[in-house]
Design a protein around this motif. Structure first.
Motif, PDB file in Angstrom:
ATOM      1  N   TRP A 122       0.838  -1.201   0.000  1.00  0.00           N
ATOM      2  CA  TRP A 122       0.000   0.000   0.000  1.00  0.00           C
ATOM      3  C   TRP A 122       0.865   1.239   0.000  1.00  0.00           C
ATOM      4  O   TRP A 122       1.825   1.343   0.739  1.00  0.00           O
ATOM      5  CB  TRP A 122      -0.914  -0.010   1.224  1.00  0.00           C
ATOM      6  CG  TRP A 122      -1.948  -1.074   1.107  1.00  0.00           C
ATOM      7  CD1 TRP A 122      -1.843  -2.356   1.547  1.00  0.00           C
ATOM      8  CD2 TRP A 122      -3.213  -0.966   0.484  1.00  0.00           C
ATOM      9  NE1 TRP A 122      -2.970  -3.053   1.232  1.00  0.00           N
ATOM     10  CE2 TRP A 122      -3.836  -2.213   0.588  1.00  0.00           C
ATOM     11  CE3 TRP A 122      -3.895   0.067  -0.158  1.00  0.00           C
ATOM     12  CZ2 TRP A 122      -5.095  -2.463   0.072  1.00  0.00           C
ATOM     13  CZ3 TRP A 122      -5.152  -0.180  -0.656  1.00  0.00           C
ATOM     14  CH2 TRP A 122      -5.741  -1.436  -0.547  1.00  0.00           C
ATOM     15  N   THR A 123       0.508   2.188  -0.838  1.00  0.00           N
ATOM     16  CA  THR A 123       1.285   3.421  -0.975  1.00  0.00           C
ATOM     17  C   THR A 123       0.358   4.612  -0.821  1.00  0.00           C
ATOM     18  O   THR A 123      -0.673   4.688  -1.469  1.00  0.00           O
ATOM     19  CB  THR A 123       1.981   3.479  -2.353  1.00  0.00           C
ATOM     20  OG1 THR A 123       2.840   2.356  -2.463  1.00  0.00           O
ATOM     21  CG2 THR A 123       2.791   4.743  -2.497  1.00  0.00           C
ATOM     22  N   SER A 124       0.725   5.538   0.033  1.00  0.00           N
ATOM     23  CA  SER A 124      -0.066   6.742   0.255  1.00  0.00           C
ATOM     24  C   SER A 124       0.605   7.903  -0.454  1.00  0.00           C
ATOM     25  O   SER A 124       1.822   7.986  -0.501  1.00  0.00           O
ATOM     26  CB  SER A 124      -0.141   7.023   1.759  1.00  0.00           C
ATOM     27  OG  SER A 124      -0.851   8.204   2.001  1.00  0.00           O
ATOM     28  N   TYR A 125      -0.189   8.803  -1.030  1.00  0.00           N
ATOM     29  CA  TYR A 125       0.415   9.948  -1.691  1.00  0.00           C
ATOM     30  C   TYR A 125      -0.482  11.171  -1.670  1.00  0.00           C
ATOM     31  O   TYR A 125      -1.663  11.089  -1.412  1.00  0.00           O
ATOM     32  CB  TYR A 125       0.823   9.617  -3.128  1.00  0.00           C
ATOM     33  CG  TYR A 125      -0.331   9.357  -4.068  1.00  0.00           C
ATOM     34  CD1 TYR A 125      -0.846  10.379  -4.852  1.00  0.00           C
ATOM     35  CD2 TYR A 125      -0.885   8.101  -4.175  1.00  0.00           C
ATOM     36  CE1 TYR A 125      -1.898  10.160  -5.722  1.00  0.00           C
ATOM     37  CE2 TYR A 125      -1.942   7.870  -5.037  1.00  0.00           C
ATOM     38  CZ  TYR A 125      -2.441   8.896  -5.808  1.00  0.00           C
ATOM     39  OH  TYR A 125      -3.472   8.670  -6.659  1.00  0.00           O
ATOM     40  N   ARG A 126       0.121  12.292  -1.937  1.00  0.00           N
ATOM     41  CA  ARG A 126      -0.568  13.564  -2.038  1.00  0.00           C
ATOM     42  C   ARG A 126       0.144  14.370  -3.113  1.00  0.00           C
ATOM     43  O   ARG A 126       1.317  14.219  -3.329  1.00  0.00           O
ATOM     44  CB  ARG A 126      -0.517  14.303  -0.702  1.00  0.00           C
ATOM     45  CG  ARG A 126      -1.261  15.618  -0.754  1.00  0.00           C
ATOM     46  CD  ARG A 126      -1.268  16.320   0.578  1.00  0.00           C
ATOM     47  NE  ARG A 126      -2.007  15.639   1.608  1.00  0.00           N
ATOM     48  CZ  ARG A 126      -3.328  15.697   1.742  1.00  0.00           C
ATOM     49  NH1 ARG A 126      -4.056  16.364   0.908  1.00  0.00           N
ATOM     50  NH2 ARG A 126      -3.917  15.092   2.741  1.00  0.00           N
ATOM     51  N   LYS A 127      -0.591  15.247  -3.762  1.00  0.00           N
ATOM     52  CA  LYS A 127      -0.025  16.054  -4.836  1.00  0.00           C
ATOM     53  C   LYS A 127       0.144  17.494  -4.380  1.00  0.00           C
ATOM     54  O   LYS A 127      -0.665  18.001  -3.625  1.00  0.00           O
ATOM     55  CB  LYS A 127      -0.937  16.010  -6.060  1.00  0.00           C
ATOM     56  CG  LYS A 127      -1.075  14.630  -6.626  1.00  0.00           C
ATOM     57  CD  LYS A 127      -2.116  14.574  -7.712  1.00  0.00           C
ATOM     58  CE  LYS A 127      -2.154  13.142  -8.199  1.00  0.00           C
ATOM     59  NZ  LYS A 127      -3.371  12.690  -8.687  1.00  0.00           N
ATOM     60  N   ARG A 128       1.197  18.138  -4.860  1.00  0.00           N
ATOM     61  CA  ARG A 128       1.449  19.559  -4.642  1.00  0.00           C
ATOM     62  C   ARG A 128       1.754  20.172  -5.997  1.00  0.00           C
ATOM     63  O   ARG A 128       2.533  19.609  -6.761  1.00  0.00           O
ATOM     64  CB  ARG A 128       2.638  19.794  -3.710  1.00  0.00           C
ATOM     65  CG  ARG A 128       2.473  19.265  -2.307  1.00  0.00           C
ATOM     66  CD  ARG A 128       1.846  20.312  -1.452  1.00  0.00           C
ATOM     67  NE  ARG A 128       1.697  19.841  -0.083  1.00  0.00           N
ATOM     68  CZ  ARG A 128       1.544  20.644   0.944  1.00  0.00           C
ATOM     69  NH1 ARG A 128       1.535  21.949   0.766  1.00  0.00           N
ATOM     70  NH2 ARG A 128       1.394  20.170   2.142  1.00  0.00           N
ATOM     71  N   THR A 129       1.140  21.306  -6.307  1.00  0.00           N
ATOM     72  CA  THR A 129       1.378  21.945  -7.599  1.00  0.00           C
ATOM     73  C   THR A 129       1.896  23.370  -7.405  1.00  0.00           C
ATOM     74  O   THR A 129       1.629  24.001  -6.384  1.00  0.00           O
ATOM     75  CB  THR A 129       0.096  22.011  -8.457  1.00  0.00           C
ATOM     76  OG1 THR A 129      -0.889  22.746  -7.748  1.00  0.00           O
ATOM     77  CG2 THR A 129      -0.424  20.624  -8.779  1.00  0.00           C
ATOM     78  N   PHE A 130       2.649  23.837  -8.402  1.00  0.00           N
ATOM     79  CA  PHE A 130       3.120  25.227  -8.413  1.00  0.00           C
ATOM     80  C   PHE A 130       3.198  25.685  -9.855  1.00  0.00           C
ATOM     81  O   PHE A 130       3.223  24.881 -10.786  1.00  0.00           O
ATOM     82  CB  PHE A 130       4.464  25.383  -7.698  1.00  0.00           C
ATOM     83  CG  PHE A 130       5.623  24.699  -8.377  1.00  0.00           C
ATOM     84  CD1 PHE A 130       6.452  25.401  -9.247  1.00  0.00           C
ATOM     85  CD2 PHE A 130       5.906  23.365  -8.133  1.00  0.00           C
ATOM     86  CE1 PHE A 130       7.531  24.780  -9.855  1.00  0.00           C
ATOM     87  CE2 PHE A 130       6.980  22.732  -8.739  1.00  0.00           C
ATOM     88  CZ  PHE A 130       7.790  23.447  -9.598  1.00  0.00           C
TER      89      PHE A 130
END
Length: 178
Positions: free
Chosen positions: A91-99
């Protein structure tokens, strides 16, 4: 371009290019009870600190770059929900950040539990060499974004520190998946 890091501690590391020339140094002094400020310096004679990240426990941290201050919640906001997906290693958890880059184009860091990836840069964690050769951590940067390398380095240090914090918290809670 490949930048090799002297340490996986991105807040206290030296980044060198393929020929071994030092390009960036990050430094984060220890302060009891405070998160403090990480300074990232581009190695050139007689230069001021290039970039800084002032870390906060609560609320938005602050980026300082080229004489400007930006709140991380405004400049590098979170996107999507904190999702968990099945990867080949569990299981892999992730979140996105944009600029938005200086070229006006949007860029996104995907903070995977095991890897941090952006379309134009990819971070490879170091290995101990128990199985296969020992490798230092490195950041591969696409030549098309060399015009904003300073910004890539600043946002990389920020998202990799967040990813490591999440990983450490997941280990302390007995895992990160169902």
């Amino acid at each position: 371009m490949q930048l090799t890091l002297s340490s996986e501690s991105v807040r206290n590391t030296v980044m060198t290019n393929e020929t071994g020339q030092v390009l960036y140094k990050s430094f984060h002094p220890f302060k009891l009870g405070k998160l403090g400020t990480t300074t990232i310096r581009k190695i050139r004679p007689n230069t001021d600190p290039l970039e800084q990240i002032e870390w906060r426990f609560y609320g938005s941290s602050t980026f300082r770059i080229n004489g400007q201050e930006m709140q991380t919640s405004d400049f590098l906001p979170r996107h999507g929900i904190n999702r968990t997906t099945v990867e080949t290693d569990g299981w892999t958890s992730y979140r996105k950040r944009t600029f938005t880059g200086p070229d006006g184009l949007p860029y996104r860091w995907d903070m995977l539990f095991n890897v941090v990836v952006v379309k134009v840069a990819r971070y490879h964690r170091g290995t101990l060499g128990i199985i296969g050769p020992k490798k230092k951590p490195c950041l591969e940067v696409d030549p098309d974004v060399m015009h904003m390398l300073d910004l890539i380095i600043l946002t990389f240090v920020y998202v990799e520190k967040l990813r490591k914090d999440k990983e450490r918290a997941a280990r302390g809670n007995g895992g990160g998946g169902p």
